[in-house]
Structure formats: C-alpha cells, structure tokens
Write a protein that holds these residues in place. Structure first.
Motif, PDB file in Angstrom:
ATOM      1  N   THR A 161       0.844  -1.276  -0.061  1.00  0.00           N
ATOM      2  CA  THR A 161      -0.031   0.004   0.083  1.00  0.00           C
ATOM      3  C   THR A 161       1.078   1.144   0.109  1.00  0.00           C
ATOM      4  O   THR A 161       1.971   1.264   0.282  1.00  0.00           O
ATOM      5  N   THR A 162       0.361   2.322  -0.204  1.00  0.00           N
ATOM      6  CA  THR A 162       0.945   3.766  -0.264  1.00  0.00           C
ATOM      7  C   THR A 162       0.319   4.393   0.679  1.00  0.00           C
ATOM      8  O   THR A 162      -0.855   4.679   0.756  1.00  0.00           O
ATOM      9  N   ALA A 163       1.288   5.186   1.415  1.00  0.00           N
ATOM     10  CA  ALA A 163       0.896   6.206   2.413  1.00  0.00           C
ATOM     11  C   ALA A 163      -0.102   7.387   1.924  1.00  0.00           C
ATOM     12  O   ALA A 163       0.109   7.871   0.751  1.00  0.00           O
ATOM     13  N   LEU A 164      -1.095   7.798   2.557  1.00  0.00           N
ATOM     14  CA  LEU A 164      -1.885   8.772   1.963  1.00  0.00           C
ATOM     15  C   LEU A 164      -1.291  10.018   2.552  1.00  0.00           C
ATOM     16  O   LEU A 164      -0.838  10.089   3.589  1.00  0.00           O
ATOM     17  N   PRO A 165      -1.666  11.181   1.843  1.00  0.00           N
ATOM     18  CA  PRO A 165      -1.136  12.577   2.078  1.00  0.00           C
ATOM     19  C   PRO A 165      -1.869  12.734   3.515  1.00  0.00           C
ATOM     20  O   PRO A 165      -3.091  12.590   3.953  1.00  0.00           O
ATOM     21  N   SER A 166      -0.932  13.491   4.420  1.00  0.00           N
ATOM     22  CA  SER A 166      -1.763  13.937   5.689  1.00  0.00           C
ATOM     23  C   SER A 166      -1.497  15.263   5.786  1.00  0.00           C
ATOM     24  O   SER A 166      -0.449  15.836   5.275  1.00  0.00           O
ATOM     25  N   SER A 167      -2.247  16.194   6.641  1.00  0.00           N
ATOM     26  CA  SER A 167      -2.216  17.441   6.780  1.00  0.00           C
ATOM     27  C   SER A 167      -0.994  17.785   7.705  1.00  0.00           C
ATOM     28  O   SER A 167      -0.647  16.823   8.633  1.00  0.00           O
ATOM     29  N   PRO A 168      -0.330  18.864   7.486  1.00  0.00           N
ATOM     30  CA  PRO A 168       0.815  19.006   8.460  1.00  0.00           C
ATOM     31  C   PRO A 168       0.595  19.193   9.891  1.00  0.00           C
ATOM     32  O   PRO A 168       1.580  19.169  10.762  1.00  0.00           O
ATOM     33  N   ALA A 169      -0.519  19.680  10.303  1.00  0.00           N
ATOM     34  CA  ALA A 169      -1.231  19.886  11.475  1.00  0.00           C
ATOM     35  C   ALA A 169      -1.300  18.704  12.161  1.00  0.00           C
ATOM     36  O   ALA A 169      -1.496  18.494  13.235  1.00  0.00           O
ATOM     37  N   SER A 170      -1.512  17.496  11.605  1.00  0.00           N
ATOM     38  CA  SER A 170      -1.790  16.183  12.377  1.00  0.00           C
ATOM     39  C   SER A 170      -0.802  15.098  11.933  1.00  0.00           C
ATOM     40  O   SER A 170       0.004  15.240  10.794  1.00  0.00           O
ATOM     41  N   PRO A 171      -0.427  14.380  12.770  1.00  0.00           N
ATOM     42  CA  PRO A 171       0.655  13.309  12.543  1.00  0.00           C
ATOM     43  C   PRO A 171       0.305  12.472  11.411  1.00  0.00           C
ATOM     44  O   PRO A 171      -0.856  11.997  11.380  1.00  0.00           O
ATOM     45  N   PRO A 172       1.198  11.767  10.716  1.00  0.00           N
ATOM     46  CA  PRO A 172       0.780  10.873   9.783  1.00  0.00           C
ATOM     47  C   PRO A 172       0.577   9.411  10.066  1.00  0.00           C
ATOM     48  O   PRO A 172       0.772   9.272  11.392  1.00  0.00           O
ATOM     49  N   ALA A 173      -0.111   8.747   9.500  1.00  0.00           N
ATOM     50  CA  ALA A 173      -0.705   7.463   9.928  1.00  0.00           C
ATOM     51  C   ALA A 173       0.647   6.532  10.433  1.00  0.00           C
ATOM     52  O   ALA A 173       1.666   6.774   9.673  1.00  0.00           O
ATOM     53  N   PRO A 174       0.400   5.482  11.155  1.00  0.00           N
ATOM     54  CA  PRO A 174       1.836   4.886  11.704  1.00  0.00           C
ATOM     55  C   PRO A 174       2.152   3.943  10.395  1.00  0.00           C
ATOM     56  O   PRO A 174       1.377   3.290   9.766  1.00  0.00           O
TER      57      PRO A 174
END
Length: 485
Positions: A3-16
């Motif tokens: 799978t490929t990590a989805l983009p995350s908002s800079p204000a919230s931590p990325p998914a593990p």
C-alpha cells in the motif's frame, strides 16, 4: 499487496508506517530501530537495480504531537544538509520526503553497529584508543573541508565500514557554513549531548570546527579511562562547569597510559579553542604518529588544579564571552599541515640548505601551520635489514637526530610551539610511495621536497620527486639544487 501512505495534513501526525508500505517508490521491508526521535527502516526501491547493490535505510521522524520542536527542526536541518555531503565518511544520500505528506530521508545503510557498545568495554588498550581516534579525526577533517561542523560527535553517531573507514551519522544538530542555521535562528538554549558539548557550544557558538575536536577528546578520555571527564550534566549550570573545572588527568586513573596519549587528550579538552588542535588533520597525525607528539606539562599532570586556581577560573568564566571565531574556511586555511620531505643520505648540503630555507619561508606565511619533517629510511623488500651501524647505534635514531639537526634553522627562526614542529622517520622499501602514503593518511596540505640534478639513471627509472608530483593529490613544491657556475 503493498500500500501507499496517504497524504496527511501538516497539522496532524501521519498514519503509523507498516512493513510492506510504499513511500515515494521505496518499500518498507523491516523496522530496524525505534527511537525517541526517529524510526529507522530497511527499505528497497520498487524499481530495483538502481542502487548498485547498496542496502538502503530510511529515517522517519516520530511526530506524535507535543514533542520538542527542536526535534522537528533538527530533522529539517538533516534533510537540508545531507544532499550537500559526499565521500566515504558520510552515508550516501538517496532521497528525502516532503513534510506535507511524509517526511523521511533515504540513505545508504552502513552495516554493523555504532561505536557505542565499545564504551562498555572501556578502558581499551592505548593503541586501540589511538586507532579509533585517528580514524574519527580523519572523518572529521573530511567533513570540515565540506564546510560542516557536526556538533554532536559521540560514539552512537560513529560507525565503521568493513574496511575500517569511520562514517559520521546523524546531522540533526550540524551547522553548514553556507546554509541557514535553523537551530540558531529558532532556539536560545545550548544544543548538543551533555557529556560531549564543547565550552563554546555552552556559550551558544555553533560555528567552530574545533568543537568537534573537544567532543572527540571526551570520547578518547572515556575509551582510555572508562570514565567521562565531565560526568553527565543535565542542566545548563552543570554544562558550564567545564568552563572552569578541569578533568582528572587520564594517567591519574590509569597510570599505565603513555604520556603522549594524555598530552593529546588533554589538548583536545582545553577550554579555550585556540589552545586545542587547530584542525582534525593535525590531531589525526599525532594519533597515527605518536613519536612526533611534543610533550608539555599536560603529559605529566597527575592532579587537577588547586582550589585557588579553580576559583580564579570560575571568576573569569562567569563573565567571559567566547572568543570571535574565524569563518569556517578561514579556520581550516589557517591550520594547514606542511610536510618537508628531507633526503638525509643523498643529495648535497647545498640542496638541503635550499630546502630548509624554502620550508622556512612557506611556514612563516602560515601562522597556524603544522610542520611535519619526514625522512625515509629505505629497507629491503626481501631479506634482513641492518638496523644498527658498525658501532651498534640505531640507524633510525641517527636519522631522527639528523632530521632535527636539519630543521634547527627553522626552529630558531620561527616560534613553532605546542607540537607544531614534529619529526617522523619512516621505514619503507620505496621512498616515493612512503611519502605519498604518509601525506594521504595524515591529511597533509603541502609537500615540500628537494630534487637532485638530472642524470641518465633518473631519467630512465624516474625520480622520487617526479613520482610524488604525479601520484599525490596535494600541492607539491619541488626545490631544485642551486645552480653553480
């Protein structure tokens, strides 16, 4: 299926992250280390076959929310700085990831452990301490030539390639002279690892390459004695004690340590940077060639200073400001190693005198230069060599005495104190190869040597000076024999 990590908002931590995940063309194979500031993953390219067989390592910051902002800025520093570095003493940079999606750095993976486990075995034999120190100093010399001060030298940030080459890792606190210093711009506390921080770092100076030599001195002290010279302070007040409290001399802890090693270690740990080694190359030279170390009162110390002297140092330290630091390139340029290759058993007195005068003029123009006078005692490749003369005197010692006699006019004309004039007699079957190798191993900047007049034999076989000029990557000045009418 990966799978490929989805983009995350800079204000919230990325998914593990999980094994099998793909980030920007890199597949996460195995998590190797989970630290407080970053996780290390073994990764591979989805498009395999583009990394020449090198294993790859991905460093990912741990963003949980509420962490020390210096951790984030330090990772930004490392992302900005690593693409600027090259050579065998740093991991090869591969790629980096954007913070708006998933921040990471992909680099060459150095096999093996860091130097940290060797602290558990301390104290180590003096020759091993010197060998480790010389290799790390060589790596620092290469880093400093790239306008970078590491500022976090410690055993856990040092690794070794299979051939023994030291590799420096973790550049989150480093300073590049030609890039913005984000840490200095955003924070007002000293940055570093408590036991290894230099006095000037405690005073908020982050631009002096001699800070790394202080940290290396702390490491050598620990490896040689099994103890830290300044303990493990956990406050700014504790850090400032190194401005006025001297470490216990290493030989007071281990009397069997050679005086030259204590001389080197205590010189690295001088409070004032101008009293330390002025370049990592000069330090590496002393660690590799201990016979050339000039012993001072440091070598014989067995006690720390008395109460009155400590009180005096405390008084001046409380109100002191760090001395102005030369620009990075200027500091290195002021501390070159000049090597005088002297042919003692051949050539003419006129040529040796001309060489001496040329060396004197060159060193006189370099205020912080280190002069290494080198002679080569030629030995047989096969067979037994005569190591004494007909009177039973050591040929090596005779060469050393002759070399010092040759340099006497230089030492009289110039003030080369505190180990800036050293003497080295090499034993080798090939004179030219020995000179080139000595210059390469010890970071020599400038070779000065004589050349005898032309002859059919030298034209046919080649001369020593011709070989050195052709094979060395250093500046070489060849002094010709004076012309006679």
């Amino acid at each position: 299926m990966s799978t490929t990590a989805l983009p995350s908002s800079p204000a919230s931590p990325p998914a593990p992250l999980e094994a099998g995940q793909v980030l920007d063309g890199f597949r996460l194979e195995e998590r190797l280390h989970q630290g407080g500031m970053a996780n290390l993953w073994r990764v591979s390219r989805v498009d395999a076959g583009t990394d020449d067989g090198h294993e790859l390592l991905m460093k990912v910051p741990r963003i949980k929310g509420g962490e020390d902002p210096a951790t984030i800025v330090g990772f930004e520093v490392e992302q900005m700085l690593m693409p600027q570095l090259s050579g065998p003493h740093v991991p090869r940079f591969i790629a980096r990831g954007d913070w708006t999606r998933q921040a990471f750095i992909v680099m060459e993976r150095i096999p093996g452990e860091t130097l940290r486990p060797r602290l558990d075995d301390a104290p180590l034999p003096p020759e091993e301490v010197a060998d480790i120190g010389a290799r790390v100093a060589t790596a620092l010399a290469a880093l400093h030539r790239q306008h970078v001060v590491h500022l976090d030298i410690k055993p856990s940030n040092i690794m070794f390639r299979p051939d023994g080459t030291a590799v420096l890792v973790d550049f989150g606190l480093s300073r590049h002279a030609q890039l913005p210093d984000l840490l200095e711009e955003e924070f007002t506390l000293p940055m570093g690892t408590g036991p290894y921080m230099s006095p000037e770092q405690v005073q908020f100076v982050r631009s002096d390459p001699r800070s790394d030599l202080f940290a290396l001195g702390v490491m050598l002290y620990h490896l040689a004695t099994g103890e830290r010279p300044f303990g493990q302070p956990d406050s700014v007040r504790g850090l400032r004690r190194r401005l006025y409290v001297e470490p216990v001399p290493p030989r007071a802890i281990r009397p069997e340590l050679p005086p030259w090693l204590q001389e080197v270690i205590l010189r690295c740990l001088e409070v004032r940077a101008e009293r330390r080694y002025q370049s990592a190359a000069q330090l590496a030279l002393d660690l590799r060639e201990p016979r050339g170390v000039v012993l001072t009162a440091r070598a014989e110390k067995l006690h720390t200073s008395g109460v009155m002297r400590r009180l005096k140092r405390w008084f001046f330290a409380m109100g002191s400001e760090p001395a102005p630091v030369a620009q990075h390139g200027q500091q290195l340029a002021r501390s070159p190693i000049v090597m005088a290759a002297v042919e003692l058993d051949r050539g003419t007195p006129e040529l040796r005198a001309q060489l001496c005068e040329t060396v004197r003029r060159i060193v006189q123009t370099e205020a912080g230069a280190r002069l290494a006078c080198v002679a080569v005692m030629k030995i047989n490749r096969i067979g037994i060599d005569e190591l004494t003369d007909q009177h039973g005197q050591s040929l090596h010692v005779k060469q050393l005495i002759a070399l010092k006699h040759w340099a006497r006019p230089i030492s009289k004309a110039l003030t080369l104190d505190d180990g800036r004039l050293t003497f080295h007699v090499l034993e080798a079957p090939d004179v030219a190869e020995a000179l080139v190798d000595f210059a390469r191993r010890n970071g020599v900047d400038h070779i000065v040597m004589g050349a005898r007049g032309a002859s059919p034999v030298r034209r046919y076989l080649g001369s020593v000076s011709g070989y050195v000029v052709a094979e060395s990557d250093r500046t070489v000045t060849v002094v010709r024999e004076p012309r006679t009418e």
